[in-house]
Scaffold this active site. Structure first.
Site, PDB file in Angstrom:
ATOM      1  N   SER A 162      40.437  41.397  40.758  1.00  0.00           N
ATOM      2  CA  SER A 162      39.284  42.240  41.089  1.00  0.00           C
ATOM      3  C   SER A 162      39.448  43.629  40.501  1.00  0.00           C
ATOM      4  O   SER A 162      40.571  44.113  40.294  1.00  0.00           O
ATOM      5  CB  SER A 162      39.141  42.351  42.608  1.00  0.00           C
ATOM      6  OG  SER A 162      38.196  43.338  42.974  1.00  0.00           O
ATOM      7  N   TYR A 175      42.612  43.370  51.040  1.00  0.00           N
ATOM      8  CA  TYR A 175      42.035  42.610  49.930  1.00  0.00           C
ATOM      9  C   TYR A 175      42.534  43.139  48.592  1.00  0.00           C
ATOM     10  O   TYR A 175      42.970  42.370  47.726  1.00  0.00           O
ATOM     11  CB  TYR A 175      40.512  42.709  50.009  1.00  0.00           C
ATOM     12  CG  TYR A 175      39.764  42.105  48.839  1.00  0.00           C
ATOM     13  CD1 TYR A 175      39.508  40.745  48.791  1.00  0.00           C
ATOM     14  CD2 TYR A 175      39.285  42.909  47.807  1.00  0.00           C
ATOM     15  CE1 TYR A 175      38.799  40.184  47.732  1.00  0.00           C
ATOM     16  CE2 TYR A 175      38.577  42.368  46.747  1.00  0.00           C
ATOM     17  CZ  TYR A 175      38.341  41.005  46.709  1.00  0.00           C
ATOM     18  OH  TYR A 175      37.644  40.463  45.662  1.00  0.00           O
TER      19      TYR A 175
END
Length: 271
Positions: A162, A175
């Protein structure tokens, strides 16, 4: 989490944007989290390019059936596997079922993930922290361990990291940490497998419109302007990310391993 795409009023665009050219003809692929979002777009694009595709999902049965139907409409074959890939036995069963059905495994896309926004690090519970790591990074270890005996020269592994790994995210601490682990895992696994002719790369999406965000993965404040802070000034769609997975899965990227592609709306990152 991650929620049902079928329940979204503003639905993500998963449709492939160009005709296939047989770049995965004769191949067998696993796409985790293939029921919706980036996973759905990738699975259907792979099918258009000639691959037979196994998709995994947690519990979103309607979404998974829809994706499988679209794979078949592309003239290919689909397999649906339901379960929590944070359990090593579920990961092993997915690989065994795929190889048992089609006799081979050529591409593994580790895409499944979850995220939970928190304003303070003290808001992150032990259960959430363990769950996020279990889903996002432990599952990748389990799947690669199960898949490794079946991956031959020319096989490809593509992991989903990400943009948050590169620029951080104050409300997605756990995350983002898993995405840093995934990038390191990608680079290290590449070093471990490249001599056997197996390439390992990753994709680092920016703000992409998937069920993950409006169904608990982003705060209401972030959703109001989702993606508007990118240089392009908008969110991305899953079918704008899927071609990056295709490129890394096929022979177009035959001289690339240990690398990360960045479909993120123009945000400049290093690495």
């Amino acid at each position: 989490m991650p929620g049902n795409e079928a329940d979204m009023r503003d639905k993500p665009d998963w449709r492939p944007r160009y005709p296939g050219s047989g770049r995965l003809a004769g191949k067998v692929a696993i796409v985790t989290g293939g029921d919706s979002g980036i996973g759905r777009a990738t699975a259907i694009l792979f099918a258009r390019e000639g691959a037979k595709v196994a998709i995994s999902h947690l519990e979103e049965d309607e979404d998974a059936e829809f994706t499988a139907e679209q794979i078949r409409r592309e003239g290919s074959e689909a397999l649906i596997h339901r379960g929590d890939l944070g359990d090593p036995e579920v990961a092993k069963a997915l690989v065994q079922e795929t190889v048992g059905k089609w006799g081979r495994l050529d591409v593994l896309v580790n895409n499944a993930g979850e995220q939970h926004p928190d304003e303070e690090i003290t808001d992150i519970t032990v259960e959430q922290l363990q769950r996020t790591f279990q889903t996002n990074i432990f599952s990748m270890f389990y799947l690669v361990q199960a898949a490794r005996p079946h991956l031959k020269k020319g096989a490809a592994i593509v992991n989903c990291t990400s943009v948050t790994m590169y620029k951080g995210s104050k409300e997605l601490l756990d995350y983002s940490a898993t995405k840093g682990a995934i990038t390191a895992f990608t680079r290290s696994l590449s070093e471990a497998l490249v001599a056997d002719g197996i390439r390992v790369n990753a994709v680092a999406p920016g703000p992409i419109w998937t069920p993950l965000n409006p169904m608990g993965g982003a705060s209401p404040e972030k959703l109001e302007s989702f993606g508007e802070d990118t240089p392009m000034g908008r969110r991305g769609e899953p079918n704008e990310v899927a071609p990056a997975f295709l490129f890394l899965a096929c022979e177009d990227s035959s001289y690339m391993s240990g690398q990360v592609l960045h479909p993120n709306g123009g945000t400049i990152v290093n690495g």
